[in-house]
Design a protein around this motif. Structure first.
Motif, PDB file in Angstrom:
ATOM      1  N   PHE A  14      13.837  -8.713  -4.056  1.00 36.20           N
ATOM      2  CA  PHE A  14      13.703  -7.781  -2.946  1.00 36.20           C
ATOM      3  C   PHE A  14      14.999  -7.765  -2.153  1.00 36.20           C
ATOM      4  N   ASN A  17      15.334  -5.251   3.224  1.00 41.86           N
ATOM      5  CA  ASN A  17      14.264  -4.417   3.780  1.00 41.86           C
ATOM      6  C   ASN A  17      12.945  -4.571   3.027  1.00 41.86           C
ATOM      7  N   ASN A  18      12.864  -5.601   2.178  1.00 48.10           N
ATOM      8  CA  ASN A  18      11.682  -5.886   1.379  1.00 48.10           C
ATOM      9  C   ASN A  18      11.387  -4.795   0.352  1.00 48.10           C
ATOM     10  N   GLU A  19      12.435  -4.056  -0.061  1.00 45.17           N
ATOM     11  CA  GLU A  19      12.291  -3.078  -1.130  1.00 45.17           C
ATOM     12  C   GLU A  19      12.576  -3.767  -2.460  1.00 45.17           C
ATOM     13  N   THR A 132       6.379  -0.414  -9.138  1.00 47.95           N
ATOM     14  CA  THR A 132       6.345   0.423  -7.951  1.00 47.95           C
ATOM     15  C   THR A 132       5.523  -0.281  -6.878  1.00 47.95           C
ATOM     16  N   LYS A 133       5.643   0.209  -5.664  1.00 45.20           N
ATOM     17  CA  LYS A 133       4.745  -0.187  -4.578  1.00 45.20           C
ATOM     18  C   LYS A 133       3.735   0.931  -4.396  1.00 45.20           C
ATOM     19  N   ASN A 165       3.154  -9.771  -3.054  1.00 45.33           N
ATOM     20  CA  ASN A 165       4.568  -9.621  -3.422  1.00 45.33           C
ATOM     21  C   ASN A 165       4.949 -10.317  -4.730  1.00 45.33           C
TER      22      ASN A 165
END
Length: 181
Positions: A14, A17-19, A132-133, A165
């Protein structure tokens, strides 16, 4: 007949920005899905419910047909089944970005008629991971699609969700495919 339920998902990375950081494999190419051209018969095993320790699997048959588009930079498939006694149709649009060397897959089906968020990734050594999220059952989750094409005439697609996560995964759908044409 559930195979590969204890599959390992590569450790996720990640950014600040936690992407999700999704990097292509060195061998990623526009030809990665060539094995999937044509018609397949599928045996589907799908968990009845998610994130509640469900052990009940729904089994159903389907067919799938894929063809290339955009001079090989993409492909489209149609998924046809009877689910809960009713006709069900899904489709996937896959696009290969030659600059990033990543595939983006977009799924839509007859129950919602809208595209899900793209699932992004690549293949390495005949195994593909795509991420994906999304929001499932009002929970933020990471979705992984795993393609095992070690036998190109009998590929296996599987899907898992993680609501922490990527620390743990719930494998919830398997498609065992057999090429028919």
């Amino acid at each position: 007949m559930i195979k590969n339920v204890n599959l390992i998902v590569p450790e996720l990375q990640f950014d600040e920005n936690n992407e999700l950081i999704i990097s292509p494999s060195p061998t990623s190419s526009k030809d990665d899905f060539d094995f999937f051209q044509g018609k397949f018969k599928l045996k589907n095993l799908k968990l009845k419910t998610f994130f509640d320790n469900c052990n009940e699997w729904i089994e159903f048959e389907s067919t799938q047909e894929m063809y290339k588009v955009l001079h090989g930079l993409g492909n489209i498939d149609n998924f046809i089944a009877i689910r809960n006694g009713k006709p069900f149709e899904g489709m996937t649009v896959r696009l290969f970005n030659p600059k990033t060397k990543l595939w983006s897959m977009y799924w839509a089906d007859s129950s919602r008629a809208t595209f899900d968020p793209p699932v992004i990734g690549s293949f390495e050594n005949n195994i593909g991971y795509f991420y994906t999220k999304d929001v499932i059952n009002n929970q933020n989750v990471i979705v992984v699609f795993r393609w095992d094409v070690t036998d190109k005439n009998k590929p296996i697609w599987s899907q898992a969700f993680s609501n922490n996560n990527g620390k743990t995964w719930e494998w919830n759908w398997f498609m065992y495919m057999t090429k028919v044409e």
